[in-house]
Design a protein around this motif. Structure first.
Motif, PDB file in Angstrom:
ATOM      1  N   TYR A  56       0.814  -1.267  -0.147  1.00 36.52           N
ATOM      2  CA  TYR A  56       0.089  -0.015  -0.063  1.00 36.52           C
ATOM      3  C   TYR A  56       0.763   1.237  -0.006  1.00 36.52           C
ATOM      4  N   GLY A  57       1.950   1.171   0.546  1.00 33.86           N
ATOM      5  CA  GLY A  57       2.886   2.284   0.624  1.00 33.86           C
ATOM      6  C   GLY A  57       4.127   2.034   1.371  1.00 33.86           C
ATOM      7  N   MET A  58       5.198   3.053   1.677  1.00 37.78           N
ATOM      8  CA  MET A  58       6.104   2.801   2.275  1.00 37.78           C
ATOM      9  C   MET A  58       6.701   4.094   2.893  1.00 37.78           C
ATOM     10  N   GLU A  59       7.473   3.705   4.122  1.00 35.69           N
ATOM     11  CA  GLU A  59       7.921   5.107   4.755  1.00 35.69           C
ATOM     12  C   GLU A  59       9.338   5.175   4.623  1.00 35.69           C
ATOM     13  N   ALA A  60       9.924   6.438   4.314  1.00 33.18           N
ATOM     14  CA  ALA A  60      11.239   6.908   4.116  1.00 33.18           C
ATOM     15  C   ALA A  60      11.946   6.805   5.601  1.00 33.18           C
ATOM     16  N   LEU A  61      12.769   6.276   5.821  1.00 29.50           N
ATOM     17  CA  LEU A  61      13.564   6.235   7.221  1.00 29.50           C
ATOM     18  C   LEU A  61      15.034   6.644   7.039  1.00 29.50           C
ATOM     19  N   ILE A  62      15.609   7.628   7.465  1.00 31.55           N
ATOM     20  CA  ILE A  62      17.043   8.248   7.184  1.00 31.55           C
ATOM     21  C   ILE A  62      17.893   7.116   8.012  1.00 31.55           C
ATOM     22  N   ARG A  63      19.215   6.934   7.398  1.00 27.78           N
ATOM     23  CA  ARG A  63      20.260   6.218   8.204  1.00 27.78           C
ATOM     24  C   ARG A  63      21.578   7.243   7.946  1.00 27.78           C
ATOM     25  N   TRP A  64      22.525   7.231   8.683  1.00 27.50           N
ATOM     26  CA  TRP A  64      23.733   7.738   8.596  1.00 27.50           C
ATOM     27  C   TRP A  64      24.759   6.674   8.279  1.00 27.50           C
ATOM     28  N   GLN A  65      25.238   6.567   7.085  1.00 29.98           N
ATOM     29  CA  GLN A  65      26.311   5.852   6.495  1.00 29.98           C
ATOM     30  C   GLN A  65      27.630   6.413   7.027  1.00 29.98           C
ATOM     31  N   ASN A  66      28.008   6.150   8.189  1.00 36.46           N
ATOM     32  CA  ASN A  66      29.446   6.582   8.768  1.00 36.46           C
ATOM     33  C   ASN A  66      30.411   5.696   8.377  1.00 36.46           C
ATOM     34  N   PRO A  67      31.501   6.485   7.788  1.00 37.53           N
ATOM     35  CA  PRO A  67      32.586   5.810   7.137  1.00 37.53           C
ATOM     36  C   PRO A  67      33.362   4.775   8.111  1.00 37.53           C
ATOM     37  N   ASN A 104      13.146   6.878 -10.073  1.00 36.57           N
ATOM     38  CA  ASN A 104      14.006   5.790 -10.679  1.00 36.57           C
ATOM     39  C   ASN A 104      12.912   4.609 -10.800  1.00 36.57           C
ATOM     40  N   TRP A 105      12.331   4.399  -9.727  1.00 34.45           N
ATOM     41  CA  TRP A 105      11.262   3.336  -9.845  1.00 34.45           C
ATOM     42  C   TRP A 105      10.065   3.612 -10.763  1.00 34.45           C
ATOM     43  N   LEU A 106       9.543   4.907 -11.140  1.00 38.20           N
ATOM     44  CA  LEU A 106       8.720   5.163 -12.153  1.00 38.20           C
ATOM     45  C   LEU A 106       9.275   4.725 -13.520  1.00 38.20           C
ATOM     46  N   ASP A 107      10.514   5.294 -13.561  1.00 38.71           N
ATOM     47  CA  ASP A 107      11.178   5.177 -15.044  1.00 38.71           C
ATOM     48  C   ASP A 107      11.409   3.777 -15.228  1.00 38.71           C
ATOM     49  N   ALA A 108      11.487   2.740 -14.161  1.00 42.01           N
ATOM     50  CA  ALA A 108      11.738   1.222 -14.330  1.00 42.01           C
ATOM     51  C   ALA A 108      10.464   0.704 -14.534  1.00 42.01           C
ATOM     52  N   GLY A 109       9.186   1.368 -14.516  1.00 41.58           N
ATOM     53  CA  GLY A 109       8.167   0.797 -14.943  1.00 41.58           C
ATOM     54  C   GLY A 109       7.372   0.079 -13.731  1.00 41.58           C
ATOM     55  N   TYR A 110       7.777   0.352 -12.506  1.00 39.53           N
ATOM     56  CA  TYR A 110       7.058  -0.394 -11.360  1.00 39.53           C
ATOM     57  C   TYR A 110       5.835   0.449 -11.266  1.00 39.53           C
ATOM     58  N   LYS A 111       4.840  -0.276 -10.641  1.00 40.68           N
ATOM     59  CA  LYS A 111       3.507   0.120 -10.259  1.00 40.68           C
ATOM     60  C   LYS A 111       4.062   0.856  -8.690  1.00 40.68           C
ATOM     61  N   VAL A 112       4.309   2.110  -8.570  1.00 42.99           N
ATOM     62  CA  VAL A 112       4.834   3.050  -7.652  1.00 42.99           C
ATOM     63  C   VAL A 112       3.956   3.031  -6.541  1.00 42.99           C
ATOM     64  N   VAL A 113       3.886   2.898  -5.332  1.00 46.75           N
ATOM     65  CA  VAL A 113       2.972   3.295  -3.992  1.00 46.75           C
ATOM     66  C   VAL A 113       3.616   4.411  -3.568  1.00 46.75           C
ATOM     67  N   PRO A 114       2.681   5.144  -2.754  1.00 50.20           N
ATOM     68  CA  PRO A 114       2.953   6.635  -2.181  1.00 50.20           C
ATOM     69  C   PRO A 114       4.327   6.075  -0.979  1.00 50.20           C
ATOM     70  N   VAL A 115       5.337   7.308  -1.031  1.00 52.34           N
ATOM     71  CA  VAL A 115       6.177   7.290   0.109  1.00 52.34           C
ATOM     72  C   VAL A 115       5.951   8.163   1.227  1.00 52.34           C
ATOM     73  N   SER A 116       6.003   7.831   2.472  1.00 54.81           N
ATOM     74  CA  SER A 116       5.631   8.789   3.624  1.00 54.81           C
ATOM     75  C   SER A 116       6.911   9.252   4.067  1.00 54.81           C
ATOM     76  N   ILE A 117       7.010  10.783   4.327  1.00 57.62           N
ATOM     77  CA  ILE A 117       8.216  11.320   4.779  1.00 57.62           C
ATOM     78  C   ILE A 117       7.927  11.868   6.102  1.00 57.62           C
ATOM     79  N   ASN A 118       8.695  11.458   7.214  1.00 55.75           N
ATOM     80  CA  ASN A 118       8.533  12.183   8.501  1.00 55.75           C
ATOM     81  C   ASN A 118       8.934  13.595   8.319  1.00 55.75           C
ATOM     82  N   LEU A 119       8.280  14.273   9.211  1.00 58.50           N
ATOM     83  CA  LEU A 119       8.622  15.888   9.294  1.00 58.50           C
ATOM     84  C   LEU A 119       8.749  16.125  10.864  1.00 58.50           C
TER      85      LEU A 119
END
Ligand code: C2E
Ligand code: MG
Ligand code: MG
Ligand code: MG
Length: 275
Positions: A56-67, A104-119
């Motif tokens: 149905y959807g997905m949530e964007a969750l940030i991570r810090w890729q520390n070297p 990118n997902w749209l360009d690849a032709g996937y049936k894209v679901v909405p993405v939730s962004i935390n504020l």
């Protein structure tokens, strides 16, 4: 003697506070450098319809890729970002990266679901920052209906009249709105009714307790009933077990997010879910 103890206590707290402030400032500088080095990445956690198990959807969750330290959880750095203006810089980075993934997902032709962004509250309170966010999404050309915003209950209820204005603007632009961590703040029901929101995300703490006691289950049932009375859909956070899924379905909950289905995953892994 009493006076001496007090003096020592003050000295102790003073020193400890000083240390904390120093550590905090150091961390802030590291985060500023991390922004410059482009070390933040977005993980995505899908959520599904409870009964049909349809994506149905997905949530964007940030991570810090520390070297040196590897992947660092947002719980460790979001509070520090929130205490400075850096949360806004990072907030814009998140939006840019999400928009890029969606394209990118749209360009690849996937049936894209909405993405939730935390504020965060700091982001919400700054109208210019919100305009910047809308502008990034607008310029990307993706449809606004592909973005949802998650606002925690406590930040939504902090200044209800201001929140109402912000939310009305978001909705007018075609974004959906979820109240995050619902049940952990103090909602004014009259405002819950006035807010142009779409989803209540039932906080993970209630999901953990629902299979432990009848009280726990009753609380989740009440949240679902209130949501439905207000014409809102419910998303259960942190569902890990089949018994939780089954009970939630039985109580009429709408959507399920949690390790039972998927953990948060890099964009590349999401492609496997789409294809
Ligand atoms: P949140 O928005 O309430 O996100 C849900 C958290 O629950 C995520 O933690 C997710 O990884 C975790 N989770 C999901 N399913 C399960 C499960 O089945 N079991 C358990 N135990 N946990 C589960 P995460 O990714 O560490 O994020 C923590 C918080 O950091 C988020 O809570 C959100 O408040 C904040 N955050 C994350 N990304 C962003 C962002 O881009 N911007 C802002 N402002 N805040 C963010
Ligand atoms: Mg959230
Ligand atoms: Mg949440
Ligand atoms: Mg939460």
């Amino acid at each position: 003697a009493l006076i001496n103890i007090k003096k020592n206590d003050y000295a102790f707290f003073d020193q400890k506070m000083n240390q904390e402030i120093k550590q905090f400032t150091k961390m802030e500088a590291k985060l500023d450098q991390a922004i410059k080095n482009d070390e933040f990445i977005i993980y995505y956690q899908p959520y599904y319809r409870g009964v049909s198990k349809e994506l149905y959807g997905m949530e964007a969750l940030i991570r810090w890729q520390n070297p040196t330290k590897g992947l660092i959880s947002p719980a460790e750095f979001i509070p520090i970002l929130e205490n400075s203006q850096l949360i806004k810089k990072v907030g814009l980075i998140v939006v840019k990266k999400v928009v890029k993934s969606i394209k990118n997902w749209l360009d690849a032709g996937y049936k894209v679901v909405p993405v939730s962004i935390n504020l965060s509250a700091r982001q919400l309170e700054d109208n210019n920052h919100l305009k910047d966010i809308y502008q990034i999404i607008g310029e990307s050309g993706i449809d606004n209906s592909l973005i949802k915003f998650e606002i925690t209950e406590s930040s939504a209820m902090d200044d209800v009249n201001y929140s109402l204005k912000v939310m009305n603007k978001m909705k007018a632009k075609g974004f959906s709105i979820s109240i995050d961590d619902f049940g952990t703040g103090y909602s004014s029901f009259s405002y819950l009714q006035k807010f142009p929101i779409d989803y209540l995300k039932i906080d993970i703490s209630f999901i953990r307790n629902m299979t432990l006691s009848s009280d726990g289950k009753n609380i989740v049932e009440s949240i679902i009933n209130i949501a439905h009375l207000l014409n809102l859909k419910t998303i259960a956070e942190g569902v890990e077990k089949e018994i939780e899924l089954n009970e939630l379905n039985q109580l009429g909950n709408d959507f399920i997010q949690g390790y039972y289905f998927n953990p948060p995953m890099p964009a590349r892994e999401i492609e496997k879910i789409y294809s």
